[in-house]
Enzyme design. Structure first.
Site, short mmCIF file in Angstrom:
data_model
loop_
_atom_site.label_atom_id
_atom_site.label_comp_id
_atom_site.label_asym_id
_atom_site.label_seq_id
_atom_site.Cartn_x
_atom_site.Cartn_y
_atom_site.Cartn_z
CG ASP A 13 20.82 17.40 -13.27
OD1 ASP A 13 21.31 18.36 -13.88
OD2 ASP A 13 21.03 16.22 -13.55
CG HIS A 43 24.47 25.12 -13.59
ND1 HIS A 43 25.45 25.70 -12.83
CD2 HIS A 43 24.61 23.78 -13.42
CE1 HIS A 43 26.17 24.75 -12.23
NE2 HIS A 43 25.68 23.58 -12.58
P1 IMP Z 1 30.56 12.99 -17.63
O1 IMP Z 1 30.72 13.97 -16.55
O2 IMP Z 1 29.96 13.56 -18.90
O3 IMP Z 1 31.82 12.20 -17.87
O4 IMP Z 1 29.47 11.91 -17.13
C1 IMP Z 1 29.72 11.06 -16.05
C2 IMP Z 1 28.45 10.86 -15.23
O5 IMP Z 1 28.12 12.06 -14.58
C3 IMP Z 1 27.23 10.48 -16.05
O6 IMP Z 1 26.40 9.65 -15.26
C4 IMP Z 1 26.55 11.82 -16.30
O7 IMP Z 1 25.18 11.68 -16.53
C5 IMP Z 1 26.81 12.50 -14.96
N1 IMP Z 1 26.85 13.98 -15.06
C6 IMP Z 1 27.86 14.75 -15.51
N2 IMP Z 1 27.56 16.05 -15.42
C7 IMP Z 1 26.35 16.12 -14.86
C8 IMP Z 1 25.50 17.20 -14.47
O8 IMP Z 1 25.82 18.38 -14.61
N3 IMP Z 1 24.30 16.87 -13.93
C9 IMP Z 1 23.93 15.59 -13.74
N4 IMP Z 1 24.68 14.54 -14.08
C10 IMP Z 1 25.88 14.80 -14.63
MG MG Z 2 22.05 20.12 -14.54
#
Ligand code: IMP
Ligand code: MG
Length: 335
Positions: A13, A43
């Protein structure tokens, strides 16, 4: 500069969507290849008065001549993909590798319960369980899904041919360095490595074919979900400072902290960054809003950029001064 990898140096982010959409238009990229985990990413691209929150297609869709590829390392949710193809009307320029693994409803269900939901606080989009099944060699692949058959293409071949022809190629990383399964804040991390090397591997490009690694950093730090965030401030304080953000995929509040020089420095090392983009400068210094040249920035903002360059020893080449694609200061030397 034929091949550039774009990755985030914090917890995701940081504005990769905005930076990549700008680069695609400005540099006339002929190919972008989406790397990273899958549709857990969001994104954001603001272009011609519209806001797009992309989860599967590369953010370069704004440049109409650009091929939009998804590398074999990326997990595909066919429903999300088809919606985005329709939204961007990009039917004839999307390519999905036959070896992309497919997220099924059972993966999403598993991701929304147990420790993944309560402890790790994942995005609940099914990516962790899908990668787990992939490691067990039982997962369904894109080549077995009739709905997306028309998009199937050898992504590594297309990307490597474009690089060999000296075309402009962008590899779009997702998530952030400290969400990496290997280099992040385990177990509060995503389900695979997401540094620049992994992004290259996701799309089938070897380390010698990359010319530039652009590390995207935000003027302050945010993270969603569980895990440490050094210097974290309260939501109320974040609101006061204008740092209060809502997550693009999950709608959750993003936790916030000041810019972290230590993490930035380590991210430069882990990604072998050759240049850095600093986004959301207009949030930290409102006078920056919409600036297109470095000279327009207030002294305080210049000092902040200079401090970053001093601490991490990498040039800040792009500075985000607003959400819209063209709200950027481009200090790349060849311009
Ligand atoms: P997962 O990738 O959905 O398994 O989430 C694992 C961790 O990564 C969590 O804390 C999510 O909030 C974070 N996370 C996964 N993808 C993103 C992203 O694109 N932006 C920010 N945080 C992410
Ligand atoms: Mg994002």
């Amino acid at each position: 500069m034929p091949c550039m990898v774009v990755v985030c140096g914090f917890f995701g982010d940081t504005g990769k969507g905005k930076i990549i959409s700008y680069l695609a238009l400005k540099d006339k990229a002929s190919v972008t290849a989406r790397a990273g985990v899958g549709p857990n990413a969001g994104h954001t691209v603001v272009y011609r008065g519209r806001t797009y929150k992309m989860r599967m297609l590369p953010s370069a869709f704004v440049y109409e001549k650009c091929r939009l590829l998804i590398g074999p390392g990326v997990l595909v949710n066919p429903e999300v993909l088809l919606k985005e193809v329709e939204l961007t009307n990009s039917w004839d320029r999307v390519g999905v590798d036959p070896q992309c693994a497919i997220i099924e409803p059972k993966h999403i269900e598993a991701d929304q319960k147990g420790h993944l939901a309560s402890e790790i606080k994942t995005t609940g989009t099914g990516t962790g369980p899908c990668n787990a099944e992939r490691a067990l060699r039982k997962v369904k692949l894109a080549r077995d899904v009739p709905e997306i058959k028309r998009f199937l293409t050898d992504v590594p071949l297309e990307v490597n041919e474009a690089i060999d022809n000296d075309e402009v190629v962008i590899i779009e990383g997702t998530q952030g360095t400290f969400l990496s399964l290997f280099h992040g804040t385990y177990p509060y991390c995503t389900s695979k490595d997401v540094t620049a090397s992994a992004a290259c591997s996701d799309v089938g490009v070897g380390p010698k074919k990359v010319d530039e690694v652009l590390l995207v950093l935000k003027a302050f730090t945010t993270r969603v979900g569980g895990g440490p965030l050094p210097g974290e401030i309260s939501w109320e304080e974040a609101e006061k400072r204008g740092w209060a953000e809502i997550a693009a995929v999950t709608g959750r509040r993003r936790r916030a902290a000041p810019f972290n020089f230590e993490l930035a420095k380590r991210a430069v090392m882990l990604n072998s960054a050759t240049q850095v983009a600093v986004t959301k400068m207009d949030i930290l210094f409102p006078e920056c809003k919409g600036a297109k040249s470095y000279e327009e920035l207030p002294e305080e903002a210049k000092r902040f950029i200079e401090k970053i360059e001093r601490e991490i020893s990498v040039p800040v080449t792009l500075i985000g001064t607003g959400p819209e694609v063209w709200e950027v200061i481009d200090r790349r030397p060849h311009l």
